[in-house]
Design an enzyme around this catalytic site. Structure first.
Site, PDB file in Angstrom:
ATOM      1  N   THR A 146     133.262  36.460  -7.364  1.00 38.89           N
ATOM      2  CA  THR A 146     131.818  36.435  -7.636  1.00 38.89           C
ATOM      3  C   THR A 146     131.167  35.156  -7.111  1.00 38.89           C
ATOM      4  OG1 THR A 146     132.132  37.778  -9.602  1.00 38.89           O
ATOM      5  CG2 THR A 146     130.086  36.520  -9.455  1.00 38.89           C
ATOM      6  N   SER A 152     127.886  42.135  -7.893  1.00 38.86           N
ATOM      7  CA  SER A 152     128.413  43.476  -7.639  1.00 38.86           C
ATOM      8  C   SER A 152     128.530  43.786  -6.155  1.00 38.86           C
ATOM      9  CB  SER A 152     127.513  44.519  -8.322  1.00 38.86           C
ATOM     10  OG  SER A 152     127.478  44.316  -9.719  1.00 38.86           O
ATOM     11  N   GLY A 185     136.840  31.967 -14.055  1.00 35.98           N
ATOM     12  CA  GLY A 185     137.734  31.569 -15.130  1.00 35.98           C
ATOM     13  C   GLY A 185     138.886  30.718 -14.618  1.00 35.98           C
ATOM     14  N   ARG A 318     132.371  47.091 -51.830  1.00 33.79           N
ATOM     15  CA  ARG A 318     131.078  46.533 -52.231  1.00 33.79           C
ATOM     16  C   ARG A 318     130.242  47.588 -52.935  1.00 33.79           C
ATOM     17  NH1 ARG A 318     127.192  43.657 -53.819  1.00 33.79           N
ATOM     18  NH2 ARG A 318     126.036  42.237 -52.442  1.00 33.79           N
ATOM     19  N   THR A 434     129.491  43.275 -18.498  1.00 32.37           N
ATOM     20  CA  THR A 434     129.325  42.903 -17.080  1.00 32.37           C
ATOM     21  C   THR A 434     130.623  42.417 -16.444  1.00 32.37           C
ATOM     22  OG1 THR A 434     128.461  40.761 -17.844  1.00 32.37           O
ATOM     23  CG2 THR A 434     126.860  42.408 -17.170  1.00 32.37           C
ATOM     24  N   GLU A 436     134.167  42.741 -14.778  1.00 31.96           N
ATOM     25  CA  GLU A 436     134.773  43.791 -13.947  1.00 31.96           C
ATOM     26  C   GLU A 436     133.753  44.848 -13.536  1.00 31.96           C
ATOM     27  OE1 GLU A 436     137.940  44.151 -12.691  1.00 31.96           O
ATOM     28  OE2 GLU A 436     138.278  42.091 -13.352  1.00 31.96           O
ATOM     29  N   ASP A 438     129.168  45.328 -13.634  1.00 38.06           N
ATOM     30  CA  ASP A 438     128.065  45.628 -14.539  1.00 38.06           C
ATOM     31  C   ASP A 438     128.089  47.117 -14.878  1.00 38.06           C
ATOM     32  OD1 ASP A 438     125.132  46.798 -14.616  1.00 38.06           O
ATOM     33  OD2 ASP A 438     125.032  44.752 -15.398  1.00 38.06           O
TER      34      ASP A 438
END
Length: 659
Positions: A146, A152, A185, A318, A434, A436, A438
């Site tokens: 990217t 994309s 990353g 609850r 988004t 891998e 969008d």
């Protein structure tokens, strides 16, 4: 408060047997991962108390510890320390998403993206050089695809790799800031090597995007000359992952650093590839990386299991309000609206689990040893896998976002406290829509696959490719598959006046065949409608890009309809394998609830197109309500069967619910 629980159905299920069914053939792998998650459960608290740098190191330590157990290496060849089983690799990754999602993402970057690119795009010299070390977590890497200006649209990447025949090297360059690698990353701190995607230029001629191994740091962690790295900074979530931006200033790497499974450059600068068509070559290269998309979809679905487990368990403890004079407040899950907000989502979670199981099995079938595409029908199978993976990932990750938010709200103020996990789940899964690809773009890919059935020359998966298809579309090929007569024949059982009788509007609602026919009818109608709109615009002489843009909502709608249909098919197919008994009865209720919820959510479309009558529409809503009441007594067992480790629930609200 809702009406009393519907007695017509099971009141208990065999939780262990249902878990075994959900875990499938990789139960041992999933158990290993769950045990590892429980052992390192303190990381959930660390995410809230540590500084960003401390938490990044903590995540890295956990990833390396998990690599030591073998769970991160299932998809790699045994000769390098792996397990040679892609299915096991997907199962491990999905299950890991029950825990901290920074760990999941770090694992995905290191072993799925970086490792997967070396494995799938490289050849034996690359495998020998890198795989053993990266599987162990000793060599940390990045997947640098990217760019700031291109996400994309991978084919338009700006980074260049120019071959210098005089030195036998590629020169990696970032021409401008739009071409900087972004959101990468492992880049900001830990990565020593990157697989960089760049435009390959040889002798002044561009050959499109290829992948190269490019060193980033030396052994001491110092950034190498010609490489510039900048931290992306704090993110909405996943702050245990060190995302960064990378620039390359004429960085030279040896010719052998080209990952050359599909193309090569000789010493004298001769380019060669076994795939002559550049578009086909590009999409073949990207197609080998489909495992990452499959894994992200599975991670989203598993994260939603955590949220739905917490919310349902809380609703079973609850108490709030109650009948005057009763002296006791009512459980949240005994209220009809609370059932309505949680139980259809539980049904959809089960449905998507089985759809994910199907796409993982398809991945295993299409890619045999180490991702080699099978020779027989490989093109058709590959395209079908890519479309199924894209659609399941889109619906699965959107489901995660919506489920986590709804479950947070269903837990009131308690759900807003960090200790109860919803904030981390919501923030960390946000980017999955988004990751891998969008989701909206992925549904365009699904639509492309469907429209390919009309016209085989529709090749490109991006928006430009869609426009090219529109420009060359022929009406005969478009309309041949779905002429009006064939549609009417297919829908003979769902048109008003047949099974959709005003006298018996509830007839057949819980029959899987009718439900599937309804979703198929919607898919077929929307797809043929897209084709007609596209062709009509072209016949009118309009610009193809404008025509496509005006039809884009219809394109996405057709893709969504298609994916919901294949999700239901996967659920129905799974039911065929289950022995009669309480578990099958419970799953039948969930399947019906999923299918009828889909129809109810889009009942405006079904009404507008005459697929159901007004009476039938109301009957669908009544049946959804009834199914919620039937599932209510099973809800606790159904979420227990998802087998989320108690340590991963880490919800204070389950220890003190105010009851």
């Amino acid at each position: 408060m809702t009406e009393p629980t519907d007695p017509s159905g099971p009141t208990k299920v065999d939780v262990a047997a249902l878990t075994a069914l959900l875990d499938g053939e990789y139960a041992d792998v999933r158990t290993l991962v769950r045990d590892n998650l429980a052992e390192h459960a303190s990381i959930l608290e660390d995410a809230e108390t540590m500084s960003r740098d401390e938490f990044r190191q903590r995540v890295l330590d956990v990833v390396r510890m998990m690599a030591g157990t073998g769970q991160t290496g299932f998809g790699f060849p045994k000769e390098y320390g792996g397990g040679e089983d892609i299915g096991a690799s997907v199962a491990a990754f999905e299950t890991l998403a029950l825990g901290d999602l920074s760990v999941v993402t770090k694992v995905g970057v290191q072993f799925g993206l970086f490792g997967g690119a070396v494995l799938q795009l490289g050849t034996k010299p690359h495998h020998d050089a890198y795989l053993e070390r990266l599987i162990k977590g000793d060599l940390l890497g990045c997947f640098a695809m990217t760019e700031s200006g291109h996400g994309s649209n991978v084919q338009a990447l700006g980074t260049t790799a120019t071959y210098d025949a005089g030195t036998g090297e590629f020169v990696i360059s970032t021409p401008d800031d739009r071409a900087r690698k972004d959101y990468i990353g492992n880049a900001a701190q830990h990565g020593h090597v990157a697989v960089v995607f760049a435009q390959l230029v040889v002798g002044g001629e561009s050959h499109g995007v290829h992948a190269f191994v490019v060193p980033l740091r030396d052994e001491d962690g110092t950034v190498l000359p010609g490489v510039r790295i900048e931290d992306c900074g704090r993110k909405i979530g996943l702050n245990g992952v060190d995302n960064g931006r990378i620039w390359f200033d004429d960085v030279r790497v040896p010719r052998t650093n080209l990952l050359n499974r599909y193309a090569n450059v000789s010493e004298d600068g001769t380019y060669s590839s076994g795939i002559d068509n550049p578009d086909r070559r590009f999409f073949t290269m990207l197609g080998t990386l489909v495992q990452g998309r499959v894994c992200v979809g599975g991670a989203g679905i598993n994260a939603s299991k955590v949220a739905i487990a917490i919310a349902v368990k809380y609703a079973l403890q609850r108490r709030q309000f109650g009948s005057p004079g009763s002296g006791r407040e009512e459980l949240l899950l005994d209220y009809g609206q609370h059932q309505r907000r949680l139980l259809p989502m539980l049904a959809r979670t089960y449905a998507l689990h089985f759809a994910q199981e199907r796409v993982a099995a398809d991945l295993h079938t299409v890619f045999n040893r180490f991702g080699e595409v099978q020779a027989a029908d490989d093109e058709h199978e590959r395209r079908a896998l890519e479309a199924r993976a894209a659609g399941t990932k889109a619906l699965g990750t959107w489901h995660a976002s919506r489920t986590i938010q709804e479950c947070r709200e269903a837990c009131g103020g308690a759900g807003y406290l960090s200790v109860n996990r919803f904030d981390a789940l919501r923030a960390d899964t946000d980017v999955f829509t988004t990751f891998e690809g969008d989701n909206t773009i992925l549904l365009q890919l699904v639509a492309k696959g469907l429209l390919t059935d009309y016209k085989d020359s529709f090749e490109d998966m991006d928006q430009i490719g869609m426009v090219r298809f529109v420009a060359g579309m022929a009406v005969e090929s478009v309309l041949e598959r779905t002429n009006a007569r064939s549609i009417l024949e297919r829908l003979r059982d769902v048109v008003p006046g047949n099974r959709d009788s005003v006298d018996d509007p509830e007839s057949g609602l819980q029959e899987g065949a009718w439900q599937l026919e309804m979703l198929s009818a919607r898919e077929e109608h929307m797809l043929s409608g897209v084709a007609r709109r596209l062709k009509r615009g072209i016949d009118a002489g309009r610009d193809p890009a404008e025509v496509f843009s005006l039809c884009q909502d219809h394109v996405i709608g057709a893709a969504w309809a298609h994916v919901e249909r294949i999700v239901l098919e996967a659920f129905l197919d799974k039911l065929e394998t289950v022995e009669p008994g309480p578990n099958k009865d419970a799953l039948n209720h969930l399947s019906d609830l999923f299918a009828l919820s889909c129809i109810e959510a889009d009942r405006a479309w079904f009404l507008e197109h005459g697929r159901i009558s007004n009476a039938r529409s109301k009957a669908v809503t009544r049946r959804v309500n009834q199914l919620c009441r039937r599932v209510r007594p099973l809800a606790g067992d159904l979420v227990d069967a998802l087998a989320v480790p108690p340590e991963m629930l880490r919800a204070e609200l389950l220890e003190f619910s105010g009851s």
